[in-house]
Design a protein around this motif. Sequence first.
Motif, PDB file in Angstrom:
ATOM      1  N   TRP A 607       5.756 -14.353 -25.265  1.00 55.26           N
ATOM      2  CA  TRP A 607       4.623 -13.954 -24.404  1.00 55.26           C
ATOM      3  C   TRP A 607       5.105 -12.945 -23.390  1.00 55.26           C
ATOM      4  CZ3 TRP A 607      -0.149 -15.238 -25.654  1.00 55.26           C
ATOM      5  CH2 TRP A 607      -0.392 -16.394 -26.407  1.00 55.26           C
ATOM      6  N   LEU A 608       4.304 -11.905 -23.182  1.00 55.64           N
ATOM      7  CA  LEU A 608       4.610 -10.955 -22.111  1.00 55.64           C
ATOM      8  C   LEU A 608       4.085 -11.494 -20.786  1.00 55.64           C
ATOM      9  CD1 LEU A 608       3.834  -7.513 -23.803  1.00 55.64           C
ATOM     10  CD2 LEU A 608       5.991  -8.775 -23.699  1.00 55.64           C
ATOM     11  N   GLU A 609       4.718 -11.023 -19.709  1.00 53.15           N
ATOM     12  CA  GLU A 609       4.365 -11.552 -18.393  1.00 53.15           C
ATOM     13  C   GLU A 609       3.058 -10.904 -17.928  1.00 53.15           C
ATOM     14  OE1 GLU A 609       7.565 -11.049 -15.716  1.00 53.15           O
ATOM     15  OE2 GLU A 609       8.949 -12.330 -16.827  1.00 53.15           O
ATOM     16  N   ASN A 610       1.946 -11.515 -18.210  1.00 54.19           N
ATOM     17  CA  ASN A 610       0.647 -11.115 -17.671  1.00 54.19           C
ATOM     18  C   ASN A 610      -0.163 -12.381 -17.458  1.00 54.19           C
ATOM     19  OD1 ASN A 610       0.135 -11.843 -20.293  1.00 54.19           O
ATOM     20  ND2 ASN A 610      -0.273  -9.746 -20.988  1.00 54.19           N
ATOM     21  N   SER A 611      -1.206 -12.281 -16.748  1.00 53.18           N
ATOM     22  CA  SER A 611      -1.974 -13.460 -16.357  1.00 53.18           C
ATOM     23  C   SER A 611      -3.446 -13.252 -16.717  1.00 53.18           C
ATOM     24  CB  SER A 611      -1.824 -13.728 -14.849  1.00 53.18           C
ATOM     25  OG  SER A 611      -2.284 -12.602 -14.114  1.00 53.18           O
ATOM     26  N   GLY A 612      -4.237 -14.290 -16.463  1.00 53.94           N
ATOM     27  CA  GLY A 612      -5.657 -14.245 -16.781  1.00 53.94           C
ATOM     28  C   GLY A 612      -5.918 -14.859 -18.140  1.00 53.94           C
ATOM     29  N   THR A 613      -7.138 -14.738 -18.577  1.00 49.91           N
ATOM     30  CA  THR A 613      -7.504 -15.297 -19.875  1.00 49.91           C
ATOM     31  C   THR A 613      -7.116 -14.397 -21.028  1.00 49.91           C
ATOM     32  OG1 THR A 613      -9.683 -14.305 -19.683  1.00 49.91           O
ATOM     33  CG2 THR A 613      -9.420 -16.555 -18.860  1.00 49.91           C
ATOM     34  N   SER A 614      -6.767 -13.085 -20.763  1.00 46.98           N
ATOM     35  CA  SER A 614      -6.322 -12.162 -21.807  1.00 46.98           C
ATOM     36  C   SER A 614      -4.857 -11.847 -21.581  1.00 46.98           C
ATOM     37  CB  SER A 614      -7.148 -10.865 -21.770  1.00 46.98           C
ATOM     38  OG  SER A 614      -6.710  -9.968 -22.772  1.00 46.98           O
ATOM     39  N   ARG A 615      -4.030 -12.071 -22.641  1.00 48.15           N
ATOM     40  CA  ARG A 615      -2.594 -11.829 -22.493  1.00 48.15           C
ATOM     41  C   ARG A 615      -2.040 -11.282 -23.812  1.00 48.15           C
ATOM     42  NH1 ARG A 615      -3.168 -17.680 -22.213  1.00 48.15           N
ATOM     43  NH2 ARG A 615      -4.824 -16.862 -20.924  1.00 48.15           N
ATOM     44  N   THR A 616      -0.746 -10.854 -23.808  1.00 50.60           N
ATOM     45  CA  THR A 616      -0.141 -10.188 -24.958  1.00 50.60           C
ATOM     46  C   THR A 616       0.995 -11.047 -25.523  1.00 50.60           C
ATOM     47  OG1 THR A 616      -0.661  -8.021 -24.030  1.00 50.60           O
ATOM     48  CG2 THR A 616       1.031  -8.119 -25.747  1.00 50.60           C
ATOM     49  N   TYR A 617       0.969 -11.169 -26.879  1.00 47.19           N
ATOM     50  CA  TYR A 617       2.020 -11.902 -27.610  1.00 47.19           C
ATOM     51  C   TYR A 617       2.697 -10.895 -28.534  1.00 47.19           C
ATOM     52  CZ  TYR A 617       4.231 -15.769 -30.126  1.00 47.19           C
ATOM     53  OH  TYR A 617       5.135 -16.644 -30.663  1.00 47.19           O
ATOM     54  N   ARG A 618       4.021 -10.676 -28.368  1.00 44.65           N
ATOM     55  CA  ARG A 618       4.727  -9.607 -29.065  1.00 44.65           C
ATOM     56  C   ARG A 618       5.803 -10.190 -29.977  1.00 44.65           C
ATOM     57  NH1 ARG A 618       6.472  -4.599 -25.562  1.00 44.65           N
ATOM     58  NH2 ARG A 618       4.215  -4.321 -25.775  1.00 44.65           N
ATOM     59  N   CYS A 619       5.966  -9.534 -31.196  1.00 47.83           N
ATOM     60  CA  CYS A 619       6.981  -9.943 -32.179  1.00 47.83           C
ATOM     61  C   CYS A 619       7.683  -8.710 -32.720  1.00 47.83           C
ATOM     62  CB  CYS A 619       6.354 -10.712 -33.345  1.00 47.83           C
ATOM     63  SG  CYS A 619       5.561 -12.269 -32.884  1.00 47.83           S
ATOM     64  N   ASP A 620       8.953  -8.879 -33.162  1.00 45.00           N
ATOM     65  CA  ASP A 620       9.706  -7.819 -33.827  1.00 45.00           C
ATOM     66  C   ASP A 620       9.497  -7.928 -35.338  1.00 45.00           C
ATOM     67  OD1 ASP A 620      10.665  -7.094 -31.363  1.00 45.00           O
ATOM     68  OD2 ASP A 620      12.519  -8.271 -31.560  1.00 45.00           O
ATOM     69  N   ILE A 621       9.386  -6.759 -36.010  1.00 43.75           N
ATOM     70  CA  ILE A 621       9.201  -6.721 -37.459  1.00 43.75           C
ATOM     71  C   ILE A 621      10.564  -6.502 -38.109  1.00 43.75           C
ATOM     72  CG2 ILE A 621       8.073  -5.557 -39.393  1.00 43.75           C
ATOM     73  CD1 ILE A 621       5.874  -4.731 -37.499  1.00 43.75           C
ATOM     74  N   LYS A 622      10.922  -7.331 -39.063  1.00 40.15           N
ATOM     75  CA  LYS A 622      12.212  -7.227 -39.726  1.00 40.15           C
ATOM     76  C   LYS A 622      12.297  -5.950 -40.564  1.00 40.15           C
ATOM     77  CE  LYS A 622      13.074 -12.194 -40.044  1.00 40.15           C
ATOM     78  NZ  LYS A 622      13.384 -13.312 -40.946  1.00 40.15           N
ATOM     79  N   ASP A 623      13.566  -5.484 -40.780  1.00 44.69           N
ATOM     80  CA  ASP A 623      13.790  -4.273 -41.571  1.00 44.69           C
ATOM     81  C   ASP A 623      13.434  -4.468 -43.041  1.00 44.69           C
ATOM     82  OD1 ASP A 623      14.643  -3.010 -39.296  1.00 44.69           O
ATOM     83  OD2 ASP A 623      16.770  -3.437 -39.652  1.00 44.69           O
TER      84      ASP A 623
END
Length: 1062
Positions: A607-623
């Motif tokens: 999870w990225l550091e943001n607040s509220g009801t909308s937030r960002t979830y980030r993943c790395d894509i394998k080679d």
Amino acid sequence: MKRYAPFLIFLFFFISIAHSYIIVEANSSNASYNGIIGLNITVYNSSGSAVANVSLNLSVMGSPSWASCSVDSNTSENGKANASCSFNNAINGTYNFSVHSASYGDNNSVQFRILQHDEKPIFSVNSSIAYSEKNSVTKFELYVINKNNYQTEFNFSHSNISDFNCSFNNSLMSLPPISTLYTNIFSCSVNNSVAAGSYNITIWVNASNNKSISSELNLTLHVRPRHNFTLSNLSNTRGSIEAGKSFSFTFLLNNTGETAVNYSINPTANNSWACGVNASNVVDLQVNKTVNISVSFRTSVTAPYNETGVCTVTVTDSYGLEKNISFNLSADKHYNLSLHLPRSPVDNFDDGNLSFLLNVSNDGNSGLSFNISVDSSSANWNISWNISSTNDSTKQHIKNLSYFIQNFSLTTINISVVKPQDAKCGDSTTLWVELSSAHTDKIVRSIRVEYPCLKAVPAITYNHSSKLLSIIIPNVTKGGETLNRTEAVINLTISDSDGNSIFSVSNMTVDKTYNKSLSNTAASSFRLHLHLKKNGSSDIVNDIYANFAIYDSIDLYVRPTYSPVERGDTISFTVESKLEDKWLNPSISCTREGSKNCGIWLENCRWLENSGTSRTYRCDIKDNALLGSFDVSFSVEASSCADSTNITCTYDPKLSASDDCTVNIRESEDNNQNSQDQQENQSESSQEEQASAPKLSIKNLKQGEVFKNTKVLSGGFVILVENDGGAGQLSASINELGAVKHFYLDIDYNQSIEANSTARLVMKIKPIENTKPGVYNIMLKVNDLMRTFKVPVMPPEDNKNWHRFFEVAKNGSTIITLRVKNTRNGPNNFTVTERIPKEAARTADGVFVISPSDYVVIEKDPVIKWIVKDVAPGREFDIVYMIGRNVTNINFPKPEIGESYIYSVGRQAHIVAAGISRNPQALLVLFGVLISASIWFFMYKKGLLEPKAYYIPRAPKKQKRRAGAEDFVMQYSLDANKERHSVYGPVLAEYSLFPERQSPPKEKVAAEKKPEKKKVKEKQGHSRRPALLKLPKIKALNAFPIIKKKRDKKKSKKKTKKKSRR
């Protein structure tokens, strides 16, 4: 006289048969020393009739221990009985059997002979191999057993060897028959001029009367080359050093013999001190060469002052010559102070006071004085202490107090701390403790003292289906110590975000669950307040606050931030939910073309550091992610409803939700170029490593080589490893192949090797005690080189007929082999009973028999018996079984070995001995027979022996015809099976031989005139006497010849009277 005649006849008849004749027949007059003779015994009385049920005793006169005789049973109806005598190592000579009847007082004897038995003597030696020094005498201890069953004289002789002077202590010995073990000494003196080497000597022992009765032994005498060495000091043999430290001594080893020798150096020390050689423990020296040996001697840390230890260095050459050299070392004064503090922080306050212990220990061998100081980092914290029952108290600071402590002792310091009056929960101070001495380094330690807080962690569980909130306080602690239920006062309040109380409990009970329904509560965010107080204390209190939020659903919405994305890039998802991201546990899956799984292609999701009801979830894509368009399913679960160390809040059951989106992955343009660069870099580095690697070869060890001298291997065998390449690391190991361990293995070497050099490795192989003899494979590995060679374990060189060997497998099990040798010419069948200790196996179920399979479990304790058949003389057989643990340190009892013999019986011969026993009682028997015959004849002439006939009425005179067989009426029948015989002829079975003599009653005489039917009725009704018989004149009288004769005599008398009257 007539009344007592039968009694007199019976008396004399009994006397005449009271003596018997015993006839003995033996089936052989000769027997072997381990044979059997069977006997047939017949007992007759004086009249020649066989006597049954006679008890007989059979023995050999003189009762020799080698004879065992028995009679099968008492005599049978024909007077016969079978008997036998068996012999075990019987002595040659002539003997007599004695047959005796206890009941008749009679005995008889038969002569027999034990044949001469010739057998080779048992000839053995304590060791057939001996080692001799030049100009010395070597002795062999010989053992001889005479197996002949007669006294035998034996001669001892030997083969001649030049430069040897050999002789026997007794060249001529006379041994008794079937003797026990006798000892003779065979000595050989070796001149100084004899060349070193191995010499074979044959010795013989043969009987003087028969040269073919002979045995021989082959002995081997190894003459060693002259070997000697000297040990001399190169430094002072005495020294002193501080306890716990090391001191070095040096001595010179000089080879003064005539051959190169391998030396083993073994230092030992007393008083638990350590003594060792600074270099290798194995030294090779050529003739007249010397080497300096350095010995390191370390005193014990706990050695008292002035204690002296001795280091003894034992030097042993490869021929067994051993010499010692000793060094003495004294322990000087040693000081070692230590300070031991409790674990920080210390918080066991009680009503504002706290105490703990500091320990000062002196681990040295001498007492000393020390100074101690204690200082607090915070003001208003009062410190006091007590040491060794002396109260030394001050405020805030304690400076340089001096004390004395004995060697190897401990001093305890009791520290007391009083907190400031305005101290609050969680306030603390640091105490600095300084320990110093003139003989040791200064020691400074710190410890934190903290005014404790009461702590409790409420546990909340929310069921969103029933909307029920459950609260429990598991425990309450003070300073890390758990209080019991009555020591703490607990008050709980739960309010909403506006501060309105929705639930409160006073004086809560620890470990009890309290429930509150939230069905009528619209709030989702709550605040908990927990007030704790120690019961009985007004200043130990604490307030705990915590926030938590609960929901009935998640309401999840997910979309990718951008698409398409490349391999090795990142992808972000926009997630909208009323739950905070730290309470969510997302799970991502994807499919391609609606059915095929795209694989795991995302990593490092966060999870990225943001607040509220909308937030960002980030993943790395394998080679290596698959390419194309994918349907991504994003699912989350919420298990926790609070983020605080002061409270635990969980959903039961968990909240869950999911949403779908589409992601497109494409190829990165830089991937192909990067892959080619990596392959080129790896190829270049591999070539550089190969160019600088060592190139090793083993020079003095061949593949499959067999080592026969295990003493050289146990002392240390040197292996040379040549390096034709660059410098590098050297790794060597030695292991035994197979699942069973038979040797102690070790190898000494340096772990590095220089370029173009030769390394020296010392390989040590020593057989384990009581291991099974055989040839075993050993593998030596040096880096990537491997060599396999063979090492034998020689059989024991003793004269025992059995040995027990142990083999410990790598899984911890023990294989036990019991090897038994047939040391006799016979027998060839054996029984072996093994009593296994309960420390090894509690029951027979813990013993796995491998061979032979012919065995029986005698007892469960366990006791097992094997039966082994057809073992040739001189051959060995093995009993093998396994126990599932290591039992090599357990003492096993001696096995019970039994032997079975095959007996032979000589040629059959019949001996008839002594028809009549020759003793004075025979005349008495003869006299009794003559008197009985005289009385019998006299009574017969006088008519006293004629039996009284019963009254037999005549037929009526009117009856013209003779009575036929059909008129024979009687109640008794003549039964052939019950017929008895006497001197009178056959009689009816149910009649008495001598009926009572009296006249017929008058009633019976009168009954003759009555009708026939009545007469018969009265005969049948008579109760005391037999019924009268109507017998035919001819047939009845023919059955009684004496009665017929008497009746004819009466008729003749009547006719004579009639004639005289006329």
